[in-house]
Design a protein around this motif. Sequence first.
Motif, mmCIF file in Angstrom:
data_model
loop_
_atom_site.group_PDB
_atom_site.id
_atom_site.type_symbol
_atom_site.label_atom_id
_atom_site.label_comp_id
_atom_site.label_asym_id
_atom_site.label_seq_id
_atom_site.Cartn_x
_atom_site.Cartn_y
_atom_site.Cartn_z
ATOM 1 N N GLN A 290 0.817 -1.205 0.000
ATOM 2 C CA GLN A 290 0.000 0.000 0.000
ATOM 3 C C GLN A 290 0.859 1.266 0.000
ATOM 4 N N LEU A 291 1.975 1.225 0.709
ATOM 5 C CA LEU A 291 2.878 2.373 0.693
ATOM 6 C C LEU A 291 3.483 2.571 -0.692
ATOM 7 N N ALA A 456 -3.637 1.451 6.598
ATOM 8 C CA ALA A 456 -4.114 0.263 7.317
ATOM 9 C C ALA A 456 -5.440 -0.221 6.759
ATOM 10 N N ASP A 457 -6.378 0.701 6.517
ATOM 11 C CA ASP A 457 -7.686 0.299 5.975
ATOM 12 C C ASP A 457 -7.541 -0.314 4.589
ATOM 13 N N ALA A 458 -6.712 0.316 3.758
ATOM 14 C CA ALA A 458 -6.523 -0.217 2.402
ATOM 15 C C ALA A 458 -5.846 -1.582 2.445
ATOM 16 N N ALA A 459 -4.908 -1.764 3.336
ATOM 17 C CA ALA A 459 -4.213 -3.048 3.439
ATOM 18 C C ALA A 459 -5.153 -4.146 3.932
ATOM 19 N N LEU A 460 -6.018 -3.809 4.882
ATOM 20 C CA LEU A 460 -6.997 -4.797 5.348
ATOM 21 C C LEU A 460 -7.940 -5.211 4.223
ATOM 22 N N ALA A 461 -8.389 -4.225 3.443
ATOM 23 C CA ALA A 461 -9.269 -4.546 2.311
ATOM 24 C C ALA A 461 -8.546 -5.425 1.297
ATOM 25 N N GLN A 462 -7.274 -5.119 1.038
ATOM 26 C CA GLN A 462 -6.499 -5.918 0.098
ATOM 27 C C GLN A 462 -6.287 -7.333 0.629
ATOM 28 N N GLU A 463 -6.048 -7.457 1.928
ATOM 29 C CA GLU A 463 -5.869 -8.786 2.522
ATOM 30 C C GLU A 463 -7.119 -9.634 2.364
#
Length: 500
Positions: A290-291, A456-463
């Motif tokens: 995400q970064l 963090a939100d984007a990474a959770l969605a991607q996970e």
Amino acid sequence: MTTDQHQQANRDGSAASVAVPAIGTPGKIIAVHLSYTSRAQQRGRRPAQPSYFFKPSSSVAATGGTVERPLGTELLAFEGEVALVIGTPARRVGLAQAWDHVAAVTAANDLGLYDLRAADKGSNVRSKGGDGFTPLGPDLIDARAADPNAIRIRTWVNGRLVQDDSTAGMFFSPAQIVADLSQHFTLERGDVILTGTPAGSSVILPGDVVEVEVDVPGGPTSGRLVTTVVQGDNGFDADLGSLPAVDDTQRAEAWGSAQAAGLPAPAGPVLTDELREKLIRVPVAGLSGQLRKRGLNNVSIDGVRAQTRGTKIVGTAKTLRFVPNREDLFDSHGGGYNAQKQTFDAVGPGEVIVIEARGETGSGTLGDILAIRAKTLGAEGIVTDGGVRDYAAVAEIGLPVFTAGPHPAVLGRKHVPWDHDLTIACGGATIQPGDIIVGDDDGVIVIPPAIAAEVADAALAQEEQDAWVAEQVAAGHPVDGLFPPNAQWKARYLEWKANR
């Protein structure tokens, strides 16, 4: 002291016999802007070198006196300080000889009006130069009876202890201050140096009684320097110069915090419990992706690994910098209460100590004692691109540590502890105090606080999406068009997500 001794001291800056001068009217009063770690942490800045200002001799006042708060002002503040009284002239003296030129120490109150700082900030001519703004005394402590790095300073306001520190907490030592000033001009007999104030300085009001005491614990004392605040009848003429002016920034600095000044509390911490829980759930690899999508490709602390596999670390950075060992610098900065010890003593709950060791693995950067201290204070963990001593013992402490590996040598073999709470480089990444540090078995990354929640939100969605894709692959679907999902697979995923 004889005339011949005075003449010799004036010629070569040497300290002959040092007699303790009485507190009279000093020729010069030199004050240090910032010198205590506790004060620097409160102010959120730490200078690389000492800076100074002069106070007029007419500002000196005796103990038991009063100080006026001028009409039309509100922010008169006290600063309890250790005052040095010069006994023999000092000109271009070295660090090792500097203390020999100090005859005595005593208590001082470096009073100042924040209302008048705007026009003269830095020089403090008007804000700290008022009559009675430098109470000194009442008694002198012979400098020969005092370890310059173990002099205690305490301040009471209306009987309540508000400052309690010692010169051990100064990052510019008393001897360094004397030696530094002597490079630029002659310090003469009777000159007074105010060595800075620790945390706890605040605003005082008419009727308040301030007491300052300097002592050698278990030894001699200056006695209580007592000053009572009274309301003055005189203000300032608008036709002649700068008038008092305050804002909320000045109020917060004068009182010591926004809360103490009665101002609205600052925004809460960026790393909230909710955000911490999200970052714990997301693997570092997902955060890194995400970064990278946001153009941040240089946020990985390379060359470090978890001392214990399966360790997860999430916290805000507290930084410590080592420079390459140079024997003379280690002599001046490596011993005593150095930057390394100060950092491990000041770490707080949820913080990660991040150490710049330049990737040098040829000595330890911490051992079991410091790891115990950090854990006791609630630190989240430690990240160092250098080595760790007492490797097995540190692992048993249970504090998450990410390191370049073990090494038995002590710090001084390769490093000098130099500074802390500043921007550093660790493992090829730039880390600033307050940055968010996340680590797991894949490595450690740095997240800028301003985008941490978004990442963090984007990474959770991607996970979540990646987990669904993994299920499809496990069910026999080819990865072409599925990883990453094309439009057709994306539509199927969104349908699945809507119907869960």
